[in-house]
Design an enzyme around this catalytic site. Structure first.
Site, PDB file in Angstrom:
ATOM      1  N   HIS A 169      62.684  26.944  30.533  1.00  0.00           N
ATOM      2  CA  HIS A 169      61.254  26.656  30.688  1.00  0.00           C
ATOM      3  C   HIS A 169      61.072  25.467  31.607  1.00  0.00           C
ATOM      4  CE1 HIS A 169      62.873  24.562  27.164  1.00  0.00           C
ATOM      5  NE2 HIS A 169      62.070  23.564  27.505  1.00  0.00           N
ATOM      6  N   HIS A 201      58.620  22.304  32.568  1.00  0.00           N
ATOM      7  CA  HIS A 201      57.539  21.435  32.098  1.00  0.00           C
ATOM      8  C   HIS A 201      56.655  21.052  33.281  1.00  0.00           C
ATOM      9  CE1 HIS A 201      59.384  20.246  28.116  1.00  0.00           C
ATOM     10  NE2 HIS A 201      60.493  20.625  28.754  1.00  0.00           N
TER      11      HIS A 201
HETATM   12  P1  5GP Z   1      63.011  21.011  25.960  1.00  0.00           P
HETATM   13  O1  5GP Z   1      63.449  19.714  25.349  1.00  0.00           O
HETATM   14  O2  5GP Z   1      63.789  22.189  25.411  1.00  0.00           O
HETATM   15  O3  5GP Z   1      62.981  20.965  27.450  1.00  0.00           O
HETATM   16  O4  5GP Z   1      61.491  21.165  25.555  1.00  0.00           O
HETATM   17  C1  5GP Z   1      61.033  22.010  24.563  1.00  0.00           C
HETATM   18  C2  5GP Z   1      59.538  21.812  24.474  1.00  0.00           C
HETATM   19  O5  5GP Z   1      58.995  22.878  23.714  1.00  0.00           O
HETATM   20  C3  5GP Z   1      59.128  20.510  23.799  1.00  0.00           C
HETATM   21  O6  5GP Z   1      58.302  19.756  24.690  1.00  0.00           O
HETATM   22  C4  5GP Z   1      58.362  20.970  22.551  1.00  0.00           C
HETATM   23  O7  5GP Z   1      57.254  20.154  22.270  1.00  0.00           O
HETATM   24  C5  5GP Z   1      57.957  22.383  22.912  1.00  0.00           C
HETATM   25  N1  5GP Z   1      57.862  23.302  21.790  1.00  0.00           N
HETATM   26  C6  5GP Z   1      58.797  23.498  20.821  1.00  0.00           C
HETATM   27  N2  5GP Z   1      58.386  24.432  19.949  1.00  0.00           N
HETATM   28  C7  5GP Z   1      57.151  24.838  20.376  1.00  0.00           C
HETATM   29  C8  5GP Z   1      56.222  25.794  19.865  1.00  0.00           C
HETATM   30  O8  5GP Z   1      56.436  26.455  18.858  1.00  0.00           O
HETATM   31  N3  5GP Z   1      55.064  25.949  20.565  1.00  0.00           N
HETATM   32  C9  5GP Z   1      54.802  25.225  21.693  1.00  0.00           C
HETATM   33  N4  5GP Z   1      53.624  25.443  22.318  1.00  0.00           N
HETATM   34  N5  5GP Z   1      55.655  24.306  22.203  1.00  0.00           N
HETATM   35  C10 5GP Z   1      56.827  24.119  21.544  1.00  0.00           C
END
Ligand code: 5GP
Ligand code: ZN
Length: 140
Positions: A99, A101
């Site tokens: 994903h 950001h």
């Molecule tokens: P990573 O650290 O993997 O790059 O970021 C994961 C992101 O996914 C985090 O910013 C977290 O807040 C978001 N996230 C995790 N679970 C959910 C969810 O169930 N729904 C949404 N909308 N965001 C999520």
């Protein structure tokens, strides 16, 4: 992937605040935003790493990011955005479904650039630059 949170969002099993969707991509608000409007842009294909996505899906993902960044900025009156991907567990990736950001940024928000992260930045001499340049270009 049945136990993947983002696959469950794509399948509608977990609700999300969707802001964009096409055949290959879904974008929705991060549930724990770093700034108002923090948006996640994800491929519908489940792959953890950007490199593992089929090329056409990767193209669609980054095309959507290019479209969404100005939309997110305009929606919240931001001056800029930081676009980033935690690409692998060692980088801090917590959700193993790739994903991107898109985080709105504001003049004077005090966050700083990606370079402000606490990197153990190496000092490379010319030979080391030559080596790493060759190592990457051989694989690119
Ligand atoms: P990573 O650290 O993997 O790059 O970021 C994961 C992101 O996914 C985090 O910013 C977290 O807040 C978001 N996230 C995790 N679970 C959910 C969810 O169930 N729904 C949404 N909308 N965001 C999520
Ligand atoms: Zn997934």
């Amino acid at each position: 992937m049945a136990d993947c949170i983002f696959c469950q969002i794509i399948d509608g099993e977990i609700p999300s605040r969707t802001v964009y969707e096409d055949e290959d991509v879904l974008a929705f608000l991060d549930v724990n935003p770093l700034a108002r409007g923090h948006t996640l842009v994800i491929p519908k294909a489940h792959e953890a790493a950007a490199a593992d996505l089929p090329g056409d899906v990767r193209d669609a993902l980054f095309t959507a990011v290019g479209r969404l960044a100005p939309a997110v900025e305009a929606a919240v009156g931001a001056d800029a955005s930081t676009i980033g991907m935690n690409n692998g567990p060692a980088s801090g990736q917590e959700v193993p479904h790739g994903h991107v950001h898109v985080v709105p940024r504001f003049e004077g928000d005090g966050v700083g650039p990606l370079h402000a992260l606490d990197w153990p930045a190496p000092e490379l001499d010319d030979d080391e630059f030559d080596d790493v340049q060759a190592a990457i270009s051989d694989r690119a």
